[in-house]
Design a protein around this motif. Structure first.
Motif, mmCIF file in Angstrom:
data_model
loop_
_atom_site.group_PDB
_atom_site.id
_atom_site.type_symbol
_atom_site.label_atom_id
_atom_site.label_comp_id
_atom_site.label_asym_id
_atom_site.label_seq_id
_atom_site.Cartn_x
_atom_site.Cartn_y
_atom_site.Cartn_z
ATOM 1 N N ASN A 99 31.988 48.241 34.900
ATOM 2 C CA ASN A 99 31.847 48.904 36.204
ATOM 3 C C ASN A 99 30.785 50.004 36.185
ATOM 4 O O ASN A 99 30.014 50.151 37.135
ATOM 5 C CB ASN A 99 33.182 49.514 36.638
ATOM 6 N N GLY B 215 34.375 55.311 40.549
ATOM 7 C CA GLY B 215 34.311 54.392 41.688
ATOM 8 C C GLY B 215 33.882 55.138 42.946
ATOM 9 O O GLY B 215 34.207 54.758 44.064
ATOM 10 N N ALA C 168 32.899 41.827 39.439
ATOM 11 C CA ALA C 168 31.633 42.429 39.880
ATOM 12 C C ALA C 168 30.524 41.395 40.024
ATOM 13 O O ALA C 168 29.397 41.728 40.370
ATOM 14 C CB ALA C 168 31.213 43.517 38.894
ATOM 15 N N ASN D 168 27.576 49.933 38.521
ATOM 16 C CA ASN D 168 27.372 50.993 39.511
ATOM 17 C C ASN D 168 26.002 51.655 39.386
ATOM 18 O O ASN D 168 25.382 51.996 40.396
ATOM 19 C CB ASN D 168 28.494 52.033 39.399
ATOM 20 N N ALA E 141 36.454 42.199 34.540
ATOM 21 C CA ALA E 141 35.650 43.128 35.347
ATOM 22 C C ALA E 141 34.315 42.493 35.719
ATOM 23 O O ALA E 141 33.812 42.672 36.833
ATOM 24 C CB ALA E 141 35.435 44.432 34.589
ATOM 25 N N SER F 199 36.663 47.546 31.028
ATOM 26 C CA SER F 199 36.345 47.462 32.459
ATOM 27 C C SER F 199 35.404 48.597 32.846
ATOM 28 O O SER F 199 34.504 48.428 33.677
ATOM 29 C CB SER F 199 37.625 47.496 33.304
ATOM 30 N N PRO G 283 33.820 48.472 40.795
ATOM 31 C CA PRO G 283 32.400 48.115 40.963
ATOM 32 C C PRO G 283 31.967 48.403 42.398
ATOM 33 O O PRO G 283 32.595 47.938 43.342
ATOM 34 C CB PRO G 283 32.388 46.616 40.672
ATOM 35 N N SER H 164 38.145 53.724 38.797
ATOM 36 C CA SER H 164 37.121 52.813 38.255
ATOM 37 C C SER H 164 37.027 51.520 39.071
ATOM 38 O O SER H 164 38.012 50.802 39.233
ATOM 39 C CB SER H 164 37.461 52.500 36.787
#
Lengths: 357, 357
Positions: B90, B292, B135, B94, B131, B86, B220, B218
């Motif tokens: 992420n 995050g 996202a 990001n 994930a 994940s 997105p 963590s």
């Protein structure tokens, strides 16, 4: 080794102070900053990388694009005819070319082992940039991680790439250059002799000495492919012959397309020293990795013209038509040998050559 | 660990027969084929991946695109609040979001260590797909390499990503969301409390026990960023606060833009358990990695409106304005503490938290 001669620019990181990669070179602090600003940005230097942002941005005209990735874990890092840096550029450039696209942009992700010599990294980074220039791509974004001694193996490199699909052949409208397009009657072209990359590396690892050093065939294939497309050749599928070699590439395509491919052994070029090294190590050149060789499936009517185009380029000087696609039967690859017997060329089940790319 | 509960789908590779990753799983032959066809293609399943070609192809309308890459070497592979899979999705999502782009496509490159449990790989791959769905990105191309036991560390994952820059703010015409755009008078927004990802991992590694487990943050961030842009907020620069934490991100931007950033310590949210864990380990939450959290520089006049937008989303519920950009002096980051004294927040010189992402 020959590559040394080209590395005349001195390392921008003070090697006497930082002779080796430290964990802190991956820590997000001053040393990582120094590595990026001192080594990567000036070497790969381009306007997009210079923005120093989390992601590079670029303008793309609308259309079809190719996207690919490969990690490179080859050992040794330097070998006759190349190194992990040039391989990481050429390999990804070639994957983009195999989709019929013009390679444009690469990313570079480094996983470095603590204790790696800074000088080694510098040589690899310079080699990447030289290869990128040769292949006409820009390295526009990157990442560096460091793992503890014994948790990596010197350098691993991942490159991802973006290419633009430019061809607009009527026969390809709405269709891809892809395994599923291969048809009975297609001829199978190969751009040169096989087995050199794998045997160049195995010869170094096994300490085999030949009269002449076997050099890797590592090379960027995009210009060769773009020439075929520019000349209007209908390419149903292409594949570069990396891990698993010619035999594995053909088996993957035969399976994806549900077709039978027949090759003619006498038409497949293998250099004498490569054949000799294969015999010493008990390997079959059909399964040995190449890094500058590809196959293309084209309609029979265009075969000879495609061959002439390939042969007009140094990277295709020894190109041959090595086989054809039979009427759809089962997914199968066969080879006719010099005395006319046919045998099935299966996919490799075990591991033949570890860490070859 | 909590993540286990979600992995109810049984592994498509016969685990009793292949309980561990073998060198041959990276060799280009039958076992690699089985891994790709059995595990990766069905799990990440999408039309582009299904073509099974060297590169995935996609149609992109013309415009501006973002391209980024990150390798993930986090240890342990599974931690409270996430895992390497994940995180690999992420983190790259990001980075694309930080360029103001809508994340679209990811590549996935695996470097597996011989002997890795097949079950572990399966859990990671499923987590990646979950994930990716969350996202709203597709994993459309990939690569697998295997290195010998002791030459890697379980799993390393590289993801590269492509995103579309959709915003067309007049003030941004021809200009990027980039460090160079930050201006005196800008306010500095942060979307929540800092230090959780790093301390979640360090707590596991150091065996620290708290009343409540510290979970990684963590997540997105793209939807949050796209909301700001959709509402017409002028974002001069953004950065996610990964390796090196808030302090390093601010120092990088201050240096690239040649500006002075001043923060107010009392406005930076740090959870009590995170603060406690930091004190036990002698760490400063300003330098601890988040997965995050991001900062955004916006013109003062838009600061309160941007704050309200962030707070309306669960991922920004605790958002704050934590500082501002002073008239251009030297590249510097300072912090005013609770009694009014200012101190310089420097870039980290050594290594604080190895293998955090």
């Amino acid at each position: 080794m020959k590559e040394n001669k080209d590395f005349s620019v001195s390392c921008p990181i003070p090697i006497e102070r930082y002779p080796q990669i430290l964990m802190a070179h991956g820590g997000g602090g001053k040393l990582m900053h120094q590595l990026i600003e001192g080594m990567f940005v000036p070497t790969f230097g381009n306007a997009m990388l210079n923005v120093r942002h989390d992601a590079a941005t670029m303008n793309l005209q609308g259309g079809r694009f190719a996207f690919t990735t490969d990690s490179y874990v080859v050992q040794p890092l330097f070998f006759p005819g190349g190194d992990i840096g040039s391989l990481a550029v050429n390999g990804t450039v070639n994957d983009l070319a195999m989709a019929g696209s013009r390679p444009l942009y690469l990313s570079a992700g480094f996983i470095l082992e603590e204790g790696l010599l800074m000088e080694t990294l510098w040589r690899v980074v310079q080699s990447m940039q030289q290869a990128a220039q040769k292949a006409k791509v820009q390295i526009i974004t990157g990442d560096t991680k460091v793992v503890e001694r014994g948790k990596g193996d010197g350098i691993f490199i991942n490159t991802a790439g973006i290419g633009r699909v430019e061809h607009t052949q009527p026969c390809l409208a709405g269709a891809e250059i892809a395994p599923q397009r291969v048809q009975p009657g297609d001829v199978l072209l190969l751009n040169g002799d096989i087995g050199r990359h794998g045997m160049a590396i195995m010869a170094v690892r096994e300490g085999l000495a030949f009269e002449n050093t076997i050099e890797s065939d590592s090379a960027p294939l995009a210009s060769l492919v773009l020439e075929l497309l520019a000349e209007g050749i209908t390419i149903h599928c292409m594949r570069d012959l990396t891990r698993g070699g010619l035999a594995s590439a053909l088996n993957e395509i035969a399976e994806a397309a549900g077709i039978t491919i027949t090759m003619d052994e006498s038409r497949i070029p293998v250099r004498e020293d490569v054949q000799g090294a294969c015999e010493i190590l008990g390997l079959d050149p059909l399964y040995v990795a190449n890094e500058g060789r590809f196959i293309a499936f084209v309609p029979e009517a265009e075969g000879e013209r495609a061959l002439a185009i390939l042969r007009s380029d140094p990277l295709g000087a020894e190109a041959c038509i090595i086989g054809r696609v039979e009427a759809k039967q089962s997914a199968l690859v066969t080879m006719r040998n010099r005395i006319g017997t046919r045998r099935i060329i299966d996919m490799l089940s075990g591991e033949q050559l570890p860490r070859i790319c």
